[in-house]
Design an enzyme around this catalytic site. Sequence first.
Site, PDB file in Angstrom:
ATOM      1  N   HIS A 189      31.755 -24.394  20.210  1.00 49.18           N
ATOM      2  CA  HIS A 189      32.213 -23.168  19.543  1.00 49.18           C
ATOM      3  C   HIS A 189      33.695 -22.989  19.864  1.00 49.18           C
ATOM      4  O   HIS A 189      34.068 -22.748  20.990  1.00 49.18           O
ATOM      5  CB  HIS A 189      31.407 -21.960  20.026  1.00 49.18           C
ATOM      6  CG  HIS A 189      30.005 -21.919  19.513  1.00 49.18           C
ATOM      7  ND1 HIS A 189      29.639 -21.169  18.426  1.00 49.18           N
ATOM      8  CD2 HIS A 189      28.898 -22.570  19.905  1.00 49.18           C
ATOM      9  CE1 HIS A 189      28.350 -21.342  18.186  1.00 49.18           C
ATOM     10  NE2 HIS A 189      27.874 -22.199  19.071  1.00 49.18           N
ATOM     11  N   TYR A 236      22.883 -14.303  24.322  1.00 46.96           N
ATOM     12  CA  TYR A 236      22.548 -14.933  25.616  1.00 46.96           C
ATOM     13  C   TYR A 236      23.753 -15.040  26.545  1.00 46.96           C
ATOM     14  O   TYR A 236      23.608 -15.343  27.728  1.00 46.96           O
ATOM     15  CB  TYR A 236      21.868 -16.300  25.429  1.00 46.96           C
ATOM     16  CG  TYR A 236      22.693 -17.362  24.735  1.00 46.96           C
ATOM     17  CD1 TYR A 236      23.800 -17.947  25.334  1.00 46.96           C
ATOM     18  CD2 TYR A 236      22.335 -17.808  23.474  1.00 46.96           C
ATOM     19  CE1 TYR A 236      24.546 -18.919  24.699  1.00 46.96           C
ATOM     20  CE2 TYR A 236      23.061 -18.790  22.819  1.00 46.96           C
ATOM     21  CZ  TYR A 236      24.167 -19.335  23.437  1.00 46.96           C
ATOM     22  OH  TYR A 236      24.893 -20.290  22.797  1.00 46.96           O
ATOM     23  N   GLU A 237      24.956 -14.786  26.011  1.00 45.68           N
ATOM     24  CA  GLU A 237      26.138 -14.732  26.880  1.00 45.68           C
ATOM     25  C   GLU A 237      26.305 -13.334  27.476  1.00 45.68           C
ATOM     26  O   GLU A 237      27.263 -13.082  28.211  1.00 45.68           O
ATOM     27  CB  GLU A 237      27.389 -15.128  26.096  1.00 45.68           C
ATOM     28  CG  GLU A 237      27.378 -16.582  25.646  1.00 45.68           C
ATOM     29  CD  GLU A 237      28.530 -16.911  24.711  1.00 45.68           C
ATOM     30  OE1 GLU A 237      29.660 -17.062  25.195  1.00 45.68           O
ATOM     31  OE2 GLU A 237      28.290 -17.002  23.494  1.00 45.68           O
ATOM     32  N   HIS A 249      21.548 -29.613  25.293  1.00 41.34           N
ATOM     33  CA  HIS A 249      22.615 -29.164  24.395  1.00 41.34           C
ATOM     34  C   HIS A 249      23.458 -30.332  23.888  1.00 41.34           C
ATOM     35  O   HIS A 249      23.965 -30.300  22.767  1.00 41.34           O
ATOM     36  CB  HIS A 249      23.477 -28.119  25.120  1.00 41.34           C
ATOM     37  CG  HIS A 249      24.490 -27.461  24.223  1.00 41.34           C
ATOM     38  ND1 HIS A 249      24.137 -26.758  23.087  1.00 41.34           N
ATOM     39  CD2 HIS A 249      25.849 -27.400  24.278  1.00 41.34           C
ATOM     40  CE1 HIS A 249      25.237 -26.294  22.490  1.00 41.34           C
ATOM     41  NE2 HIS A 249      26.280 -26.675  23.197  1.00 41.34           N
ATOM     42  N   MET A 300      19.013 -19.307  18.421  1.00 43.86           N
ATOM     43  CA  MET A 300      19.402 -18.194  19.306  1.00 43.86           C
ATOM     44  C   MET A 300      20.549 -17.362  18.722  1.00 43.86           C
ATOM     45  O   MET A 300      21.338 -16.786  19.471  1.00 43.86           O
ATOM     46  CB  MET A 300      19.826 -18.759  20.670  1.00 43.86           C
ATOM     47  CG  MET A 300      18.801 -19.642  21.344  1.00 43.86           C
ATOM     48  SD  MET A 300      19.473 -20.375  22.848  1.00 43.86           S
ATOM     49  CE  MET A 300      18.208 -21.607  23.227  1.00 43.86           C
ATOM     50  N   SER A 301      20.646 -17.323  17.410  1.00 41.93           N
ATOM     51  CA  SER A 301      21.771 -16.582  16.811  1.00 41.93           C
ATOM     52  C   SER A 301      21.353 -16.050  15.449  1.00 41.93           C
ATOM     53  O   SER A 301      20.164 -15.913  15.160  1.00 41.93           O
ATOM     54  CB  SER A 301      22.981 -17.522  16.661  1.00 41.93           C
ATOM     55  OG  SER A 301      22.707 -18.536  15.715  1.00 41.93           O
ATOM     56  N   ALA A 352      22.603 -24.205  14.623  1.00 43.44           N
ATOM     57  CA  ALA A 352      21.778 -25.330  15.066  1.00 43.44           C
ATOM     58  C   ALA A 352      20.413 -24.753  15.427  1.00 43.44           C
ATOM     59  O   ALA A 352      20.333 -23.647  15.962  1.00 43.44           O
ATOM     60  CB  ALA A 352      22.412 -25.984  16.285  1.00 43.44           C
ATOM     61  N   SER A 412      26.860 -24.217  16.187  1.00 46.08           N
ATOM     62  CA  SER A 412      27.066 -25.315  17.145  1.00 46.08           C
ATOM     63  C   SER A 412      27.141 -26.663  16.451  1.00 46.08           C
ATOM     64  O   SER A 412      26.240 -27.032  15.694  1.00 46.08           O
ATOM     65  CB  SER A 412      25.889 -25.399  18.130  1.00 46.08           C
ATOM     66  OG  SER A 412      25.845 -24.291  18.949  1.00 46.08           O
ATOM     67  N   ASN A 424      16.958 -30.938  16.665  1.00 43.27           N
ATOM     68  CA  ASN A 424      15.927 -31.517  17.563  1.00 43.27           C
ATOM     69  C   ASN A 424      14.564 -31.016  17.115  1.00 43.27           C
ATOM     70  O   ASN A 424      14.469 -29.999  16.419  1.00 43.27           O
ATOM     71  CB  ASN A 424      16.184 -31.066  19.015  1.00 43.27           C
ATOM     72  CG  ASN A 424      16.290 -29.551  19.130  1.00 43.27           C
ATOM     73  OD1 ASN A 424      17.358 -28.971  18.850  1.00 43.27           O
ATOM     74  ND2 ASN A 424      15.202 -28.909  19.504  1.00 43.27           N
ATOM     75  N   HIS A 470      27.352 -15.011  21.641  1.00 41.49           N
ATOM     76  CA  HIS A 470      25.900 -14.879  21.523  1.00 41.49           C
ATOM     77  C   HIS A 470      25.361 -13.785  22.436  1.00 41.49           C
ATOM     78  O   HIS A 470      25.950 -13.461  23.454  1.00 41.49           O
ATOM     79  CB  HIS A 470      25.215 -16.198  21.927  1.00 41.49           C
ATOM     80  CG  HIS A 470      25.607 -17.373  21.093  1.00 41.49           C
ATOM     81  ND1 HIS A 470      26.732 -18.116  21.348  1.00 41.49           N
ATOM     82  CD2 HIS A 470      25.019 -17.932  20.008  1.00 41.49           C
ATOM     83  CE1 HIS A 470      26.829 -19.093  20.462  1.00 41.49           C
ATOM     84  NE2 HIS A 470      25.798 -19.008  19.628  1.00 41.49           N
TER      85      HIS A 470
END
Length: 291
Positions: free
Chosen positions: A81, A105-106, A266, A230-231, A133, A50, A254, A103
Amino acid sequence: MSARRLSRGAAAPGHRAPVAVGAAAATHAAETVRSRLGVRSPVAAIVLGSGLGALAERLADATRVPYAEIPGFHAPNVEGHRGELLHGTLAGREVLLLAGRFHMYEGHDARTAAFPVRVVHALGARVLFLSNAAGGIRRTFAPGDLMRIADHINLMFRNPLIGPLEPGEPRFPDMSAPWTPRLATLLEAAAGETGVALRSGVYAGLLGPSYETPAEVRMLERLGADAVGMSTVPEVIVAAALGMEVAGISCITNHAAGITAAPLDHAEVMEVGARAAGAFCALVERWVARL
Ligand code: HPA
């Protein structure tokens, strides 16, 4: 679900992966890519996380295929992306760029999320660079910092190797050094040469898509994690099973939840990623030159 239905190939949730994203499917997808791009012998494949897509602008003689046109790939649905596989030269060396991920989460299973790694391997890449990220857990990390991934913790509770064993792959791959020391040394040297401050730490991979709670971040801190995202975890596991060398960088976009009082969003992740992109690109380019 009855045993009879299972024996006919129905998926047990989270366990049986579709075979369409295994080694044979990767060979087929690689043929599609090869017919579109002049891939010869790439020195590395680089996954852009990201906000880190700017590296694609540095590619010379770039040609590209949208993910939607590669069998087994999915168009990413997340801002930041782009969803393209690019081929070209960086620092004069032939590389493949995976600009964007799909991902878990998708809604993708771990095997699908890691499928692009199988495809770049089938295209001849033996070195993989993963970027992402991430939220900074270590209290000395600040937004904009770049962290070399020294190790990871798989808290996705999924593994991309679950399912049929692929020919030539070990059933129980060694994970004692998936983040290859040789490549880490090259990355540290590239940081020294480019003057980029490079931290190092442990990446914890969680499923998302909600960000963590402060209590979860305190737990991750105690578990030894320095950054959270998350990846990346499915990809490094498949790369290890394929015998690839792997390096990686988290862009700390962050402070993780609760480290400061600031809420997470995001847009901030994207903005900080874009600010760090100059240093990130310089570092990766120098690293590729040293391969
Ligand atoms: N948590 C999880 N994933 C992330 C974060 C975070 O704080 N920042 C960027 N990706």
